[in-house]
Design an enzyme around this catalytic site. Structure first.
Site, PDB file in Angstrom:
ATOM      1  N   LYS A   1       0.891  -1.156  -0.020  1.00  0.00           N
ATOM      2  CA  LYS A   1      -0.042  -0.132   0.264  1.00  0.00           C
ATOM      3  C   LYS A   1       0.918   1.258   0.000  1.00  0.00           C
ATOM      4  O   LYS A   1       1.879   1.294   0.653  1.00  0.00           O
ATOM      5  CB  LYS A   1      -0.997  -0.080   1.375  1.00  0.00           C
ATOM      6  CG  LYS A   1      -1.975   1.089   1.566  1.00  0.00           C
ATOM      7  CD  LYS A   1      -2.509   0.587   2.509  1.00  0.00           C
ATOM      8  CE  LYS A   1      -3.857   1.829   2.840  1.00  0.00           C
ATOM      9  NZ  LYS A   1      -4.775   1.347   4.147  1.00  0.00           N
TER      10      LYS A   1
ATOM     11  N   SER B   1      -9.264   1.099   2.509  1.00  0.00           N
ATOM     12  CA  SER B   1      -8.444   1.909   1.958  1.00  0.00           C
ATOM     13  C   SER B   1      -7.253   1.479   0.977  1.00  0.00           C
ATOM     14  O   SER B   1      -6.618   1.928   0.522  1.00  0.00           O
ATOM     15  CB  SER B   1      -7.741   3.090   2.910  1.00  0.00           C
ATOM     16  OG  SER B   1      -7.158   2.170   3.807  1.00  0.00           O
TER      17      SER B   1
ATOM     18  N   SER C   1      -9.766  -1.730   6.100  1.00  0.00           N
ATOM     19  CA  SER C   1      -9.413  -1.522   4.691  1.00  0.00           C
ATOM     20  C   SER C   1      -8.560  -2.505   4.217  1.00  0.00           C
ATOM     21  O   SER C   1      -8.161  -2.575   3.100  1.00  0.00           O
ATOM     22  CB  SER C   1      -8.366  -0.346   5.123  1.00  0.00           C
ATOM     23  OG  SER C   1      -9.037   0.812   5.483  1.00  0.00           O
TER      24      SER C   1
END
Length: 584
Positions: A151, A226, A250
């Site tokens: 990420k 996310s 997330s």
């Protein structure tokens, strides 16, 4: 003097930098990209109808950019199998990393899943691994040559961690995150960083620097957030495993949205430090603390990666704890542990799941009842469970939000449409207020112990080994329509490890056309959730073909037991309905 906001020029520079990182020979011809791929700016504001109901899953196989060997490498191996091929010299790390970099580039052109392609440095590292193997006859580590993505929040030395904010662009990290160091010490190769939402606080990955990540299964559905870029990349086989973070769901939400596996561990199992999140330093230590964990295409791959990370977490991260993991892969013939009890938790008592979510949970429970060695019990809703979502939300927002908003406003950046009206400056909690919330948290944790244990006088025994419950109270929704997060944020509040197992696609029989829900509305969250099923506000056919998943949860620090429980659930449903990936 230009009158346009400052962030626009920065976004244009950043997008040009990203495009330049993809070699010309890895670019898709225009005709290979489905119509409706909007510009970065338009992708933020335009709705799902602009994209059309399009799957791009087959394009890597049909576009002609990947050779037959590269297709074999990227499609036909799990982690242990691929590492063995490289460690024993049958594949070169360079050809494996090149195949995955090319596939990641293709995935990005179809979904906008990347923020920082690290292809050049990844190939250089792969060449070094090959040279080491040739010189010494031994691999660099147990993950020798394994392509991994992370990420955008994770720092990689010399690379931006902009998290989609123009104010943080072109400010390269000075050192690696501890997890990146750990992975590289094991021989893994970081090939890319992946897209996230503006503020990291929405469940649709959309920002002004990189645009909106699209779901490769259907570009009308959200890719989740996310960690949405990771979800899209892993689903398209552009990386072997990806690492995200989870505070409200997330990791698990993108896994649900793309029909893959997600694993949110307990605190300390995976090093979390060395990340950019746009918040004041140390906020997580006083509020709700996020964790890092993997997204993958199988339980076996989660096992393979966690088996190497968990025993070393305390050596690399200041937040890591001592831990052990099974040193052997879970055998395919494994039966569930004798007397393994799985509880079924159908609702959180705050938002009633929509009919297809209840149905898939019932189907999995029924299948488990026919699994030797497994006992299935229905669990009543703990009285404190409906309080968890609000308590988690308040602990996420212990400050006034100014640090993030100041970053955004410093470049005249606008909030994305979903955030407008939802995000505003608040008020810092006082120490007594924060202490009060943490006291409430302790009471909830104490009460929730009763779900897992039986009391026999002065002694206690384990009652339930794992539970299954919804990931969300609704199917995978259209862009920007993800609703309730209580089914995921609750288990961060409680620090219970939780994973996602895909079951089957949404079918015609799940539509229940003409039938409405008749249960009483429980509140505003429940009312909003029903809008996703109300035939006056939603065409239910939009869900057809979307992945239906279940969440598996175990008690605090029982992370290996979570893996075992996910394996039990996965084998049960795969034996009944076949592979989700083959159906999507």
């Amino acid at each position: 003097m230009s009158s346009q906001p400052r962030y626009i020029a920065i976004a244009q520079r950043k997008q040009a930098e990203l495009a330049a990182a993809i070699p010309p020979e890895w670019r898709l011809p225009d005709h290979a990209i489905p119509e409706g791929m909007l510009s970065v700016a338009e992708s933020i504001t335009e709705g799902p109808k602009k994209y059309g109901r399009v799957s791009v899953m087959e394009i890597p196989r049909t576009c002609g950019l990947l050779s037959a060997k590269e297709l074999d490498i990227t499609e036909n191996y799990d982690i242990r199998g691929l590492v063995a091929e490289m460690s024993e010299g049958r594949f070169k790390a360079e050809e494996v990393v090149r195949g995955f970099c090319k596939r990641a580039a293709i995935a990005h052109q179809l979904t906008r899943c990347l923020t920082e392609p690290l292809f050049h440095r990844a190939l250089k590292r792969a060449q070094e691994l090959d040279a080491h193997l040739q010189r010494t006859g031994t691999p660099v580590g147990p993950l020798h040559g394994l392509p991994i993505s992370v990420k955008d929040t994770f720092n990689v030395q010399g690379v931006d961690s902009s998290i989609g904010l123009s104010a943080l662009a072109f400010k390269a990290a000075k050192e690696n995150a501890p997890l990146v160091d750990l992975l590289e010490s094991l021989g893994a190769v970081i090939i890319a960083k992946t897209n996230i939402p503006q503020t990291l606080a929405t469940l649709d990955s959309c920002n002004h620097l990189f645009g909106r990540t699209l779901n490769p299964l259907n570009r009308q559905w959200t890719a989740g957030g996310s960690t949405g870029g990771e979800g899209a990349l892993i689903a398209m086989r552009g990386s072997m495993v990806g690492f995200g973070t989870d505070i409200g769901g997330s990791i698990r939400v993108p896994a649900m949205c793309q029909g893959i596996y997600g694993f949110k561990p307990s605190l300390g199992r995976v090093p979390f430090g060395g990340q950019m999140n746009g918040q004041i330093e140390g906020k997580g230590r006083i509020g709700l603390q996020a964790v890092a964990g993997p997204l993958a295409r199988s339980v076996a791959d989660i096992d393979a990666i966690m088996a190497e990370i968990v025993p070393r977490a305390e050596l690399f991260g200041e937040d890591g704890i001592p831990g052990s993991w099974s040193s052997h892969p879970v055998p395919r013939s494994l039966s569930p542990p004798r007397g393994f009890t799985i509880g079924v938790l159908k609702t959180d008592g705050l938002v009633t799941p929509l009919p297809p979510i209840t149905r898939i949970l019932d189907e999995v429970a029924q299948t488990l009842r026919h699994t030797p060695g497994v006992e299935v019990v229905e669990l009543p809703v703990p009285s404190v469970l409906p309080k968890c979502q609000a308590l988690a939300g308040r602990l996420m927002g212990v400050d006034d939000g100014s640090h993030m908003l100041n970053l955004i406003e410093s470049m005249d950046e606008e909030l994305t449409p979903w955030l407008q009206g939802r995000m505003k400056r608040g008020k810092d909690l006082t120490i007594p207020q924060l202490a009060g919330l943490q006291a409430q948290r302790a009471e909830v944790e104490k009460e929730m112990l009763k779900m897992w244990t039986l009391s026999n006088g002065s002694s206690k025994t384990r009652r339930v080994d794992a539970i299954i419950c919804p990931v969300a109270p609704h199917p995978v929704p259209q862009l920007d329509r993800y609703n309730a997060v209580g089914y995921t944020s609750t288990f961060v509040l409680l620090d219970y490890p939780a994973g996602v197992v895909p079951v089957r696609p949404f079918a015609d029989s799940d539509l229940e056309t003409g039938r409405d829900m008749d249960a009483p509305v429980l509140g505003s969250w429940d009312k909003a959730n029903r809008q996703l099923w109300n035939e006056k506000t939603t065409d239910r056919r939009v869900y057809l073909g979307s992945p239906l998943s279940v969440q598996v949860v175990t008690p605090k620090q029982h992370d290996y037991e979570l893996l075992q429980a996910m394996e039990v659930v996965d084998r049960a449903v795969q034996g009944r309905v076949g592979s989700i990936s083959a159906k999507l």
